[in-house]
Structure formats: C-alpha cells, structure tokens
Design a protein around this motif. Structure first.
Motif, PDB file in Angstrom:
ATOM      1  N   MET A   1       0.755  -7.505  -7.985  1.00  0.00           N
ATOM      2  CA  MET A   1       0.432  -8.783  -8.614  1.00  0.00           C
ATOM      3  C   MET A   1      -1.069  -9.033  -8.599  1.00  0.00           C
ATOM      4  SD  MET A   1       2.019 -12.554  -7.723  1.00  0.00           S
ATOM      5  CE  MET A   1       3.685 -11.881  -7.784  1.00  0.00           C
ATOM      6  N   GLN A   2      -1.745  -8.590  -7.535  1.00  0.00           N
ATOM      7  CA  GLN A   2      -3.187  -8.736  -7.466  1.00  0.00           C
ATOM      8  C   GLN A   2      -3.871  -7.884  -8.531  1.00  0.00           C
ATOM      9  OE1 GLN A   2      -4.763 -10.927  -5.511  1.00  0.00           O
ATOM     10  NE2 GLN A   2      -6.682 -10.366  -6.522  1.00  0.00           N
ATOM     11  N   LEU A   3      -3.289  -6.725  -8.866  1.00  0.00           N
ATOM     12  CA  LEU A   3      -3.836  -5.902  -9.946  1.00  0.00           C
ATOM     13  C   LEU A   3      -3.830  -6.663 -11.261  1.00  0.00           C
ATOM     14  CD1 LEU A   3      -2.256  -2.386  -9.236  1.00  0.00           C
ATOM     15  CD2 LEU A   3      -4.612  -3.095  -8.851  1.00  0.00           C
ATOM     16  N   LEU A   4      -2.789  -7.436 -11.507  1.00  0.00           N
ATOM     17  CA  LEU A   4      -2.742  -8.251 -12.724  1.00  0.00           C
ATOM     18  C   LEU A   4      -3.810  -9.343 -12.698  1.00  0.00           C
ATOM     19  CD1 LEU A   4       1.116  -8.687 -13.131  1.00  0.00           C
ATOM     20  CD2 LEU A   4      -0.386  -7.261 -14.519  1.00  0.00           C
ATOM     21  N   ASN A   5      -3.995  -9.969 -11.533  1.00  0.00           N
ATOM     22  CA  ASN A   5      -4.998 -11.035 -11.432  1.00  0.00           C
ATOM     23  C   ASN A   5      -6.410 -10.507 -11.651  1.00  0.00           C
ATOM     24  OD1 ASN A   5      -2.978 -12.893 -10.834  1.00  0.00           O
ATOM     25  ND2 ASN A   5      -3.153 -12.554  -8.630  1.00  0.00           N
ATOM     26  N   ASP A   6      -6.671  -9.282 -11.169  1.00  0.00           N
ATOM     27  CA  ASP A   6      -8.004  -8.699 -11.303  1.00  0.00           C
ATOM     28  C   ASP A   6      -8.247  -8.059 -12.658  1.00  0.00           C
ATOM     29  OD1 ASP A   6      -8.436  -9.517  -8.729  1.00  0.00           O
ATOM     30  OD2 ASP A   6      -8.029  -7.557  -7.827  1.00  0.00           O
ATOM     31  N   GLY A   7      -7.207  -7.960 -13.486  1.00  0.00           N
ATOM     32  CA  GLY A   7      -7.381  -7.403 -14.826  1.00  0.00           C
ATOM     33  C   GLY A   7      -7.367  -5.892 -14.872  1.00  0.00           C
ATOM     34  N   TYR A   8      -6.767  -5.230 -13.884  1.00  0.00           N
ATOM     35  CA  TYR A   8      -6.712  -3.780 -13.890  1.00  0.00           C
ATOM     36  C   TYR A   8      -5.453  -3.300 -14.605  1.00  0.00           C
ATOM     37  CZ  TYR A   8     -10.414  -3.835 -10.413  1.00  0.00           C
ATOM     38  OH  TYR A   8     -11.600  -4.031  -9.759  1.00  0.00           O
ATOM     39  N   GLY A   9      -5.573  -2.132 -15.224  1.00  0.00           N
ATOM     40  CA  GLY A   9      -4.407  -1.505 -15.820  1.00  0.00           C
ATOM     41  C   GLY A   9      -4.178  -1.938 -17.250  1.00  0.00           C
ATOM     42  N   THR A  10      -3.295  -1.208 -17.940  1.00  0.00           N
ATOM     43  CA  THR A  10      -2.992  -1.493 -19.341  1.00  0.00           C
ATOM     44  C   THR A  10      -2.084  -2.703 -19.501  1.00  0.00           C
ATOM     45  OG1 THR A  10      -1.160   0.073 -19.196  1.00  0.00           O
ATOM     46  CG2 THR A  10      -3.248   0.926 -19.969  1.00  0.00           C
TER      47      THR A  10
ATOM     48  N   VAL B   1      -4.067   6.380  -7.248  1.00  0.00           N
ATOM     49  CA  VAL B   1      -4.718   5.605  -6.183  1.00  0.00           C
ATOM     50  C   VAL B   1      -3.974   4.297  -5.945  1.00  0.00           C
ATOM     51  CG1 VAL B   1      -6.840   4.448  -5.506  1.00  0.00           C
ATOM     52  CG2 VAL B   1      -6.949   6.660  -6.640  1.00  0.00           C
ATOM     53  N   ALA B   2      -3.636   3.601  -7.026  1.00  0.00           N
ATOM     54  CA  ALA B   2      -2.906   2.339  -6.883  1.00  0.00           C
ATOM     55  C   ALA B   2      -1.524   2.566  -6.283  1.00  0.00           C
ATOM     56  CB  ALA B   2      -2.793   1.646  -8.239  1.00  0.00           C
ATOM     57  N   GLY B   3      -0.872   3.669  -6.682  1.00  0.00           N
ATOM     58  CA  GLY B   3       0.443   3.966  -6.136  1.00  0.00           C
ATOM     59  C   GLY B   3       0.412   4.231  -4.647  1.00  0.00           C
ATOM     60  N   ARG B   4      -0.605   4.976  -4.182  1.00  0.00           N
ATOM     61  CA  ARG B   4      -0.715   5.241  -2.748  1.00  0.00           C
ATOM     62  C   ARG B   4      -0.978   3.970  -1.954  1.00  0.00           C
ATOM     63  NH1 ARG B   4      -4.705  10.445  -3.533  1.00  0.00           N
ATOM     64  NH2 ARG B   4      -3.125  11.884  -4.373  1.00  0.00           N
ATOM     65  N   LYS B   5      -1.837   3.111  -2.493  1.00  0.00           N
ATOM     66  CA  LYS B   5      -2.115   1.856  -1.802  1.00  0.00           C
ATOM     67  C   LYS B   5      -0.873   0.973  -1.734  1.00  0.00           C
ATOM     68  CE  LYS B   5      -7.056   1.639  -2.876  1.00  0.00           C
ATOM     69  NZ  LYS B   5      -8.131   0.847  -3.522  1.00  0.00           N
ATOM     70  N   ALA B   6      -0.110   0.936  -2.828  1.00  0.00           N
ATOM     71  CA  ALA B   6       1.108   0.128  -2.832  1.00  0.00           C
ATOM     72  C   ALA B   6       2.137   0.667  -1.845  1.00  0.00           C
ATOM     73  CB  ALA B   6       1.698   0.085  -4.245  1.00  0.00           C
ATOM     74  N   VAL B   7       2.276   1.999  -1.774  1.00  0.00           N
ATOM     75  CA  VAL B   7       3.226   2.601  -0.828  1.00  0.00           C
ATOM     76  C   VAL B   7       2.806   2.312   0.608  1.00  0.00           C
ATOM     77  CG1 VAL B   7       4.036   4.810   0.079  1.00  0.00           C
ATOM     78  CG2 VAL B   7       4.058   4.388  -2.368  1.00  0.00           C
ATOM     79  N   PHE B   8       1.509   2.446   0.893  1.00  0.00           N
ATOM     80  CA  PHE B   8       1.024   2.207   2.254  1.00  0.00           C
ATOM     81  C   PHE B   8       1.287   0.772   2.682  1.00  0.00           C
ATOM     82  CE2 PHE B   8      -2.459   1.003   5.165  1.00  0.00           C
ATOM     83  CZ  PHE B   8      -2.212   1.915   6.184  1.00  0.00           C
ATOM     84  N   ARG B   9       1.049  -0.178   1.784  1.00  0.00           N
ATOM     85  CA  ARG B   9       1.280  -1.572   2.129  1.00  0.00           C
ATOM     86  C   ARG B   9       2.769  -1.869   2.308  1.00  0.00           C
ATOM     87  NH1 ARG B   9      -3.486  -1.222  -0.233  1.00  0.00           N
ATOM     88  NH2 ARG B   9      -5.061  -2.876  -0.010  1.00  0.00           N
ATOM     89  N   SER B  10       3.612  -1.295   1.440  1.00  0.00           N
ATOM     90  CA  SER B  10       5.046  -1.550   1.544  1.00  0.00           C
ATOM     91  C   SER B  10       5.645  -0.929   2.791  1.00  0.00           C
ATOM     92  CB  SER B  10       5.757  -1.002   0.297  1.00  0.00           C
ATOM     93  OG  SER B  10       5.356  -1.702  -0.860  1.00  0.00           O
ATOM     94  N   MET B  11       5.066   0.162   3.268  1.00  0.00           N
ATOM     95  CA  MET B  11       5.564   0.773   4.495  1.00  0.00           C
ATOM     96  C   MET B  11       5.243  -0.092   5.709  1.00  0.00           C
ATOM     97  SD  MET B  11       4.661   4.795   3.841  1.00  0.00           S
ATOM     98  CE  MET B  11       5.202   5.281   5.478  1.00  0.00           C
ATOM     99  N   ILE B  12       4.121  -0.794   5.659  1.00  0.00           N
ATOM    100  CA  ILE B  12       3.754  -1.658   6.783  1.00  0.00           C
ATOM    101  C   ILE B  12       4.568  -2.953   6.760  1.00  0.00           C
ATOM    102  CG2 ILE B  12       1.872  -2.956   7.842  1.00  0.00           C
ATOM    103  CD1 ILE B  12      -0.049  -0.871   6.793  1.00  0.00           C
ATOM    104  N   ILE B  13       4.530  -3.662   5.624  1.00  0.00           N
ATOM    105  CA  ILE B  13       5.262  -4.925   5.493  1.00  0.00           C
ATOM    106  C   ILE B  13       6.011  -4.878   4.156  1.00  0.00           C
ATOM    107  CG2 ILE B  13       5.089  -7.431   5.328  1.00  0.00           C
ATOM    108  CD1 ILE B  13       2.520  -7.293   6.903  1.00  0.00           C
ATOM    109  N   PRO B  14       7.346  -4.978   4.159  1.00  0.00           N
ATOM    110  CA  PRO B  14       8.078  -5.008   2.885  1.00  0.00           C
ATOM    111  C   PRO B  14       7.618  -6.170   2.011  1.00  0.00           C
ATOM    112  CG  PRO B  14       9.578  -4.636   4.721  1.00  0.00           C
ATOM    113  CD  PRO B  14       8.244  -4.973   5.331  1.00  0.00           C
ATOM    114  N   GLY B  15       7.358  -5.876   0.748  1.00  0.00           N
ATOM    115  CA  GLY B  15       6.892  -6.887  -0.197  1.00  0.00           C
ATOM    116  C   GLY B  15       5.386  -6.930  -0.351  1.00  0.00           C
ATOM    117  N   TRP B  16       4.642  -6.324   0.589  1.00  0.00           N
ATOM    118  CA  TRP B  16       3.187  -6.326   0.477  1.00  0.00           C
ATOM    119  C   TRP B  16       2.735  -5.484  -0.709  1.00  0.00           C
ATOM    120  CZ3 TRP B  16      -0.717  -4.393   4.756  1.00  0.00           C
ATOM    121  CH2 TRP B  16      -1.989  -4.862   4.437  1.00  0.00           C
ATOM    122  N   GLY B  17       3.433  -4.400  -0.989  1.00  0.00           N
ATOM    123  CA  GLY B  17       3.088  -3.582  -2.148  1.00  0.00           C
ATOM    124  C   GLY B  17       3.281  -4.333  -3.449  1.00  0.00           C
TER     125      GLY B  17
END
Length: 242
Positions: free
Chosen positions: A90-99, A69-85
């Motif tokens: 980085m927002q995933l780190l701020n929210d405390g998601y992931g290992t 799910v995170a990978g698809r969201k990152a790809v979708f954002r990067s396709m729209i604006i480079p660097g958005w993914g």
C-alpha cells in the motif's frame, strides 16, 4: 606468579613492537626510480589533427529489477509480522511506484486493506476456536480421569453427569484434540498465504497492465483445401494486442 605473568606480557608487547618497526623500515626504504628510462609524452594538440577522446567504462551498470526488490522486501516484512507486507504494498501506491500507481488507487487500497483484515480476522477466529477446543478437551479429560479413579462413576460436579457414557466422553476428547491440531495447521496456512500474497502483489506493482495490452477471442473459420473443393472448419481466433 603475578610478576611472571607481567614479564611475559611485556616481552610479547616488545616482540610485536620490534616486528612492526622492522616492517615500517622495510616499507620506507625503497629503490630510487630510474629517471633515465622515463619517456616524456608528447603534449596533445601541438601538431596534427585533434583525435577524439573516448572513454569506455570497464564496469557496466548492473540492471536491478524493481519488482524483485519489492517482492523480497514484502516477503521479509510478512515473515516478521503478518500483514506488514501488505502495508508495504500500500505504501508503494502512496509513493507512486510501479505501473499500478495512479490507477484507481482507492479500490486497490481498499482491496489491500481487506486482505489485511482477512488475515487478522482469520487469526482471531482460529484463536477463538483453539481456546474453545482446549477448554472442551480439558473438561473431557478431567471427567475421564475422575471416572477412572472412581469405578466409572460420573463426576457429580462435572458438566457431563450421567448423560454421557465413558466411550462418548472419550470420543469427545479425541475430537477436540484433533480440532486443536487442525487449528495449528491452519495457522501455518494463513501465515504462508500471507507471505505469498504479499510477494505476488509486490511483483504485480511493476508489471505493465496499461490499456495497450489486450486479449481478444472470437469465432473464425479454417479453410482446409481438399481435391474436391472448399471445406470450412469452425475454430476460435485468439488476438493479442501489445
């Protein structure tokens, strides 16, 4: 003519209204239920031992992979604006998601920010190179057009003068035209690399990379028994710790 159209529309609405009314009547007129065949269920708990009531859900919960799910969201954002993914990662780190959350986040955020700076730095360099190549290509083309119209004479107001021959200016024009094509191809590479990096980084957020995982490589000996005695063969021993 307008009266005929109005009459046709009224007829159509009347026909639809009559059909809806007939359908409503058919739905409301139902066959009365036969009460003679109704069985009265015995109340639970009136006699005999109490039976445990178990419930089985017919619909099982489907497992959702958070990394996908995170990978698809990152790809979708990067396709729209480079660097958005990368910003999403980085927002995933701020929210405390992931290992990876909570483990040297400063270095991870610095690394992610560096990738964003590299993406836009590369785009800026490519844009400057494209503008320079276009300007030089236009100058060479203009000079060639002037020489073609004036019997191979150099343009007195041009930047080349008599220092360059016609063949040299032609080679210069072809070189800068090729440079523009390379820059356009490089734009595609940067865009594609931006998408791949965002997807891989988003997936790695949810991979288990704790200290319990380890790989150890050390020299060892393999005993190959023969009929004549002990025969040792050098080898490498690989140990995986989970």
């Amino acid at each position: 003519m307008q009266k005929i159209k109005l009459l046709i529309l009224v007829s159509l609405f009347t026909f639809l209204f009559v059909n809806l009314a007939n359908a409503q009547v058919k739905d409301t007129v139902l066959k009365p239920a036969d009460t003679s065949k109704v069985k009265v269920a015995k109340p639970i708990g009136t006699a005999g031992p109490k039976q445990p009531v178990t419930r089985q859900d017919s619909i099982k919960a489907k497992y959702v992979n958070p990394g996908k799910v995170a990978g698809r969201k990152a790809v979708f954002r990067s396709m729209i604006i480079p660097g958005w993914g990368q910003l999403y990662n980085m927002q995933l780190l701020n929210d405390g998601y992931g290992t990876r959350a909570g483990k040297s986040q400063f270095l991870q955020k610095l690394y992610t920010g560096g990738k964003i700076a590299a993406i836009y730095g590369g785009i800026t360099v490519l844009t400057m190179s494209y503008i320079e190549s276009t300007d030089q290509y236009n100058l060479a083309l203009k000079e060639l057009q002037y020489r073609n119209d004036h019997g191979d004479k150099p343009d007195p107001e041009g930047p080349f003068g008599s220092r360059y021959s016609t063949s040299g200016i032609t080679l210069r024009k072809d070189t800068y035209r090729r440079n523009r094509q390379i820059v356009l191809f490089s734009y595609g590479l940067v865009y594609f690399a931006n998408i791949v990096d965002a997807y891989v980084a988003a997936r790695l957020h949810f991979f288990n990379i704790d200290n319990n995982l380890g790989v150890k490589l050390m020299p060892s000996m393999i005993n190959s028994n023969t009929v004549y005695g002990f025969n040792a063969t050098p080898a490498l021993k690989l140990s995986l710790t989970f």
